[in-house]
Enzyme design. Structure first.
Site, mmCIF file in Angstrom:
data_model
loop_
_atom_site.group_PDB
_atom_site.id
_atom_site.type_symbol
_atom_site.label_atom_id
_atom_site.label_comp_id
_atom_site.label_asym_id
_atom_site.label_seq_id
_atom_site.Cartn_x
_atom_site.Cartn_y
_atom_site.Cartn_z
ATOM 1 C CE1 TYR A 30 -2.992 3.102 0.543
ATOM 2 C CE2 TYR A 30 -3.415 2.372 2.789
ATOM 3 C CZ TYR A 30 -3.647 3.265 1.761
ATOM 4 O OH TYR A 30 -4.511 4.310 1.934
ATOM 5 C CE LYS A 83 -6.026 2.161 -0.985
ATOM 6 N NZ LYS A 83 -6.618 2.342 0.378
#
Length: 302
Positions: free
Chosen positions: A133, A161
């Site tokens: 992330y 992400k």
């Protein structure tokens, strides 16, 4: 396994600031029935930074209990201490969660080599799939494409992400990783463009209150109905933007309460309630996205 509209779930709380069990059950049913493809809990939108270890465990238990295997559960496990990240991740082994979402270490700003060693150590400590992330605006550190390439070679690091909002990033990353490496947008406003450039889907804040619309947007795109996907994205754009008129998750919690998805819009300090002057702004964005028209549906999802 992880594609389409994945919600970055809010953590509902009662008036006393404790985790609200009834609202969690309602939210899970809402997302299952709306076509959301997976749920991320204990992320930024879920106010994970303000929850105790006991509350984190309680949230995961509730998610697994109420989801009943109907939807994959991804848990935010990131920390700015590698040892803590390993400990959190290992505690989820054999729990029933589908994957971990691991944010870049925040505040201490490691080098790219430090980032590589951090994520490698966590991945090597577990069999659970790991999703990186990257959100530099929140963490103060940027996971660069060349480092993502190195990490993508580790067996159970399956995707990222990418929440920079920089669409050039996905083009750079795509050139460096294998075809099956999962690329998820972390920015609703550019998610459709992200998918057009090769992304698999979006970890969405908007999906908290427009779950069907976001699932439909991703389905339209994946089925080659690009023009209709663009029209729907345009309809949602004001909502994408106004949900960040104040720091996330302030506006989205207010909106969820407005729609009857949660019982209260309580937040944990230092987050404070939506400023009254912005009520009409967020309400108009809900109207533009046709969320108010379906309000009656939400209250039935218990």
């Amino acid at each position: 396994m992880f594609k389409g509209s994945i919600v970055a779930l809010i953590t509902p709380m009662n008036k006393k600031g404790m985790v609200c069990v009834n609202s969690f059950k309602r939210l899970i049913n809402y997302h299952v029935k709306s076509g959301t493809s997976a749920i991320v809990v204990l992320g930024t939108t879920g106010e994970s930074a303000t929850l105790t270890n006991a509350e984190r465990s309680h949230v995961i238990e509730l998610m697994l209990k109420f989801s009943k295997g109907r939807i994959p559960i991804i848990v935010g496990t990131g920390a700015n201490s590698t040892a803590k990240g390993i400990s959190i991740t290992q505690s989820l082994e054999n729990s029933g969660v589908s994957a971990c979402l691991s944010i870049t270490p925040y505040y201490n700003c490691p080098t790219q080599e430090g980032l590589y060693r951090h994520f490698r150590a966590i991945a090597e400590s577990t069999n659970l799939p790991q999703i990186l992330y990257n959100v530099p605006l929140r963490t103060g550190v940027d996971l660069l494409p060349i480092t993502i390439q190195r990490l993508a070679n580790i067996k159970n690091i399956i995707g990222i992400k990418e929440a920079t909002g920089d669409l050039l990033r996905i083009t750079e990353i795509k050139k460096l990783v294998q075809e099956d490496f999962i690329l998820l947008s972390g920015d609703d406003a550019t998610a459709l463009n992200f998918m057009e450039l090769g992304g698999c889907g979006v970890v969405s804040v908007t999906a908290n209150i427009a779950a069907y619309q976001m699932a439909n947007l991703c389905d339209l795109f994946q089925n080659g109905r690009i023009d209709k996907a663009r029209l729907l994205d345009q309809k949602l754009m004001n909502l994408h933007q106004k949900l960040f008129i104040e720091p996330n998750p302030i506006p989205v919690k207010w909106a969820a309460k407005k729609l009857g998805l949660i019982e209260n819009d309580t937040l944990r300090l230092p987050m404070t309630p939506l400023t009254e002057i912005n009520y009409s702004v967020v309400q108009q964005a809900l109207k533009d996205a046709d969320c108010l028209l379906t309000k009656g549906v939400y209250t039935c999802l218990t």
